[in-house]
Design a protein around this motif. Structure first.
Motif, short mmCIF file in Angstrom:
data_model
loop_
_atom_site.label_atom_id
_atom_site.label_comp_id
_atom_site.label_asym_id
_atom_site.label_seq_id
_atom_site.Cartn_x
_atom_site.Cartn_y
_atom_site.Cartn_z
N ALA A 43 2.11 -7.56 -7.63
CA ALA A 43 2.11 -8.47 -8.77
C ALA A 43 1.17 -8.02 -9.89
CB ALA A 43 1.73 -9.88 -8.31
N GLN A 44 0.21 -7.15 -9.55
CA GLN A 44 -0.76 -6.67 -10.55
C GLN A 44 -0.27 -5.44 -11.30
OE1 GLN A 44 -4.01 -6.80 -7.36
NE2 GLN A 44 -5.19 -7.20 -9.21
N THR A 45 0.92 -4.95 -10.99
CA THR A 45 1.47 -3.77 -11.64
C THR A 45 2.52 -4.18 -12.66
OG1 THR A 45 3.27 -3.45 -10.05
CG2 THR A 45 1.13 -2.49 -9.50
N ALA A 46 2.93 -3.23 -13.50
CA ALA A 46 3.95 -3.52 -14.50
C ALA A 46 5.31 -3.78 -13.86
CB ALA A 46 4.05 -2.37 -15.50
N GLY A 47 5.60 -3.02 -12.80
CA GLY A 47 6.91 -3.15 -12.16
C GLY A 47 7.05 -4.32 -11.20
N LYS A 48 5.92 -4.82 -10.68
CA LYS A 48 5.88 -6.00 -9.79
C LYS A 48 6.58 -5.77 -8.45
CE LYS A 48 4.22 -8.25 -13.38
NZ LYS A 48 2.77 -8.45 -13.53
N GLN A 49 6.89 -4.51 -8.10
CA GLN A 49 7.65 -4.25 -6.88
C GLN A 49 6.84 -3.53 -5.80
OE1 GLN A 49 10.92 -5.31 -6.44
NE2 GLN A 49 10.52 -6.34 -8.39
N HIS A 50 5.86 -2.74 -6.19
CA HIS A 50 5.16 -1.89 -5.23
C HIS A 50 3.65 -1.96 -5.45
CE1 HIS A 50 8.96 0.02 -4.09
NE2 HIS A 50 9.24 0.10 -5.38
N PRO A 51 2.87 -1.79 -4.38
CA PRO A 51 1.41 -1.75 -4.55
C PRO A 51 0.99 -0.45 -5.23
CG PRO A 51 2.00 -1.18 -2.30
CD PRO A 51 3.28 -1.60 -2.97
N TYR A 52 -0.28 -0.39 -5.56
CA TYR A 52 -0.78 0.73 -6.37
C TYR A 52 -2.22 1.00 -5.96
CZ TYR A 52 -0.97 3.44 -10.82
OH TYR A 52 -1.05 4.42 -11.78
N LEU A 53 -2.59 2.26 -5.92
CA LEU A 53 -3.95 2.67 -5.59
C LEU A 53 -4.42 3.70 -6.59
CD1 LEU A 53 -6.50 3.19 -3.74
CD2 LEU A 53 -5.07 4.86 -2.53
N PHE A 54 -5.65 3.54 -7.11
CA PHE A 54 -6.24 4.62 -7.89
C PHE A 54 -7.74 4.68 -7.63
CE2 PHE A 54 -6.65 1.08 -10.91
CZ PHE A 54 -7.93 1.26 -11.44
N SER A 55 -8.29 5.86 -7.86
CA SER A 55 -9.72 6.07 -7.63
C SER A 55 -10.45 6.25 -8.96
CB SER A 55 -9.95 7.31 -6.76
OG SER A 55 -9.53 8.48 -7.44
#
Length: 615
Positions: free
Chosen positions: A124-136
């Motif tokens: 839900a925190q991404t633009a696409g709302k479909q997949h999780p996301y990780l960044f460092s």
């Protein structure tokens, strides 16, 4: 030449003067359910002193499972010291009594869900709302919460990596990808392999995992982001190759192979991060008119000043940032004109004045080379090393004979110190060696005042004021006009101004006494600043409205800090709202709701700004 290793980095437990990492292999398995990386690192080490029988690494909230001698399989004992220090824990590994000067140590571990280097985003925190996301984000000393390492810019090493992620997601690192292939069987995961041949400090090890798409934007550049933004990003950064080529003309050959860009989700706390081969940038740069793409020139320049030649400790951070700002503006001068370079430097001087005002003129963090013993580098982070450092270089260029004389020094400096980490003393020694025929001029420089003086620099460079004077004239008209005489302003006031000049016009107004709210309202009626997409302009306009105590601006300010997490914007606006009794409680309440979804660094720093977290 750069000086030998010394245990002089106050933010690191490690002792690279005794035993140093020469190369590293990383194996990450990404677990989105637990918000952890299951990690295994193989460290190729070299003992620098005969008889050394321990390796000291920096860690923060890592759960160490097992450590072995990777050459023999022998299990190694270890101790985690000082687990409550803000700098993390010293991991001391007993290497045994081997007389070998080189060995490979394998550490198996997992990160904490609260790792300060990693941000885990729900779908839900991404633009696409479909997949999780990780960044460092590992700068300044957060790599230790992602992997055990000698977490100091004074230690550089090449690395290889294997990253296993769920199928359907893409993994990228600050390295060149060599292969991507699913694991055998119906495992539902894909393994990506990477190689970074150029030695880098730990803070430049970076990873991102998400539903990413790409567009080719040049012969050695690709832009990556979620599909919802990829076409806008490709348009915004279309001049990347031109910037690269211009930088090469100033700094020498680009050694990193590829120069890709990653546009991150809005919570990314910086404008950009110069991770080699894959610059991270904020989506606040997507103005739609390429007016903010100059940030990319800054990150490109780091490919030489910062990544290739690196400050040895956080106290010498200006070597990275001061040189980068100075050269970045030269790129603007060559791509557009010299007036633009000068104009950007004027804006930087104004920003430095504002930063000094916020710190206080006698604050130790206003020193170009501060003493950071016992200080978290994040607490000292500001534009001081950027702008004070750039001002020193502008001053020296002017004093020593101009660009034709000084630009060859910059290129020779990079060539002399490439692949190394250096101190301010190393830089100054090379400066004197290069300009051995101008020693009297160099001796005339007040080095103590430049390096350790507090407040503004001891000398202000000479600027071409042509573009800035246009901003000053309009600012003066607004300041001096009577409220009954505001109809003389119209849209044509800004029609011939660039976005850079509009930004400077607002910056100058911020340095004045607060405008009456009637003038603020009239300015909005004419210039429609509330509708502007350019984040730099919008940020300054919001601050101007808050300074004028326009109550309607509070809701807009809260909306702005909630839609992106760039600390350059978020922290000053939160501080402005805290300083006004009408908006203080709204700011605190909003922060308490949003903190959990903010980047950990942003949340920590804003918490301190709002007096909710101890400084």
């Amino acid at each position: 030449m750069a000086s030998a290793f010394s245990p002089s980095d106050p933010s690191s437990f490690s002792r690279p003067d005794l035993c140093v990492i020469k190369e590293i292999h990383i194996d990450f398995r990404v677990d989105f359910d637990k918000h952890i990386l299951l990690g295994k690192v193989i460290l190729k080490i070299e003992k620098k002193v005969t008889g050394v029988n321990s390796l000291i690494l920096d860690t923060r909230e890592l759960k160490i499972h097992k450590i072995t001698n990777n050459d023999t399989g022998e299990k190694l004992t270890f101790t985690l010291h000082n687990p409550l220090l803000s700098f993390g824990s010293k991991l001391e590994i007993n290497l045994g009594q081997s007389n070998e000067t080189k060995m490979n140590v394998c550490v198996e571990y997992e990160t904490s869900p609260g790792s300060t280097a990693l941000q885990w985003l729900q779908a839900a925190q991404t633009a696409g709302k479909q997949h999780p996301y990780l960044f460092s984000q590992c700068q300044a000393i957060h790599a230790r919460s992602m992997l055990p390492c000698q977490d100091s810019p004074g230690v550089k090493m090449p690395y290889t990596a294997t990253v296993t992620v769920p199928s359907g997601l893409t993994a990228l690192m600050s390295a060149v990808k060599t292969t991507s292939e699913p694991l055998p069987g119906d495992s539902g995961v894909v393994t990506h392999k990477f190689q970074q041949k150029v030695p880098v400090p730990s803070y430049l090890i970076a990873i991102v995992v998400g539903a990413l798409e790409s567009r080719k934007i040049g012969p050695r550049s690709t832009v990556w982001c979620e599909k919802e933004m990829v076409d806008a990003a490709a348009y915004e950064f279309a001049e990347t190759e031109k910037m690269l080529a211009t930088a090469e003309g100033l700094c020498g050959p680009y050694v990193w192979g590829i120069y890709d860009l990653l546009v991150l989700p809005p919570s990314f706390p910086y404008g950009g991060m110069e991770n080699p081969c894959l610059t991270f940038v904020t989506p606040t740069l997507l103005a739609g008119d390429r007016s903010l793409a100059a940030v990319v020139a800054h990150e490109i320049t780091h490919s030489w000043t910062g990544n290739l030649v690196t400050n040895k400790s956080p106290e010498d951070f200006w070597l990275n940032e001061g040189h980068t700002v100075f050269i970045e503006r030269k790129i603007a001068g060559r791509m557009v004109n010299e007036q633009l370079r000068q104009f950007e430097a004027i804006g930087g001087w104004s920003d430095l004045q504002e930063q000094v005002r916020v710190f206080g003129e006698d604050h130790p963090f206003t020193e170009l080379v501060p003493n950071l013993t016992g200080v978290d580098p994040d607490d000292a982070f500001s534009i001081v090393p950027y702008e004070k450092g750039s001002s020193l270089l502008m001053y020296l260029e002017e004093k020593l004979g101009g660009p034709a004389v000084f630009e060859p020094f910059i290129r020779a400096y990079i060539d002399n110190f490439k692949y190394q980490s250096i101190t301010t003393a190393d830089w100054k020694e090379f400066l004197y060696m290069f300009f051995k025929d101008k020693v009297e001029l160099l001796d005339d420089v007040d080095w103590t005042a430049w390096f350790h003086g507090r407040g503004m620099p001891p000398v202000k460079p000479t600027f071409d004021m042509t573009l800035a004077d246009e901003c000053s004239a309009l600012r003066q008209r607004w300041v001096e006009s009577e409220e009954s005489d505001l109809d003389k302003f119209n849209q044509n006031d800004l029609s011939k101004m660039s976005p850079f000049q509009v930004k400077e016009f607002l910056t100058q107004l911020l340095s004045q006494a607060p405008l009456p709210t009637k003038k603020i309202e009239k300015m909005q009626d004419i210039y429609m600043f509330n509708e502007v997409k350019n984040a730099e302009i919008r940020f300054r306009w919001l601050r101007l409205c808050l300074k004028a105590r326009q109550e309607q601006a509070v809701a807009r300010a809260l909306e702005f800090v909630n839609e992106q997490g760039r600390m350059k914007f978020v922290r000053p606006i939160y501080r402005d709202m805290y300083a006004w009794d009408v908006s203080r409680q709204d700011a605190i309440a909003n922060y308490k709701v949003q903190a959990a979804s903010m980047h950990s660094l942003t949340a920590s720093m804003v918490g301190k700004d709002l007096k909710l977290v101890d400084s």
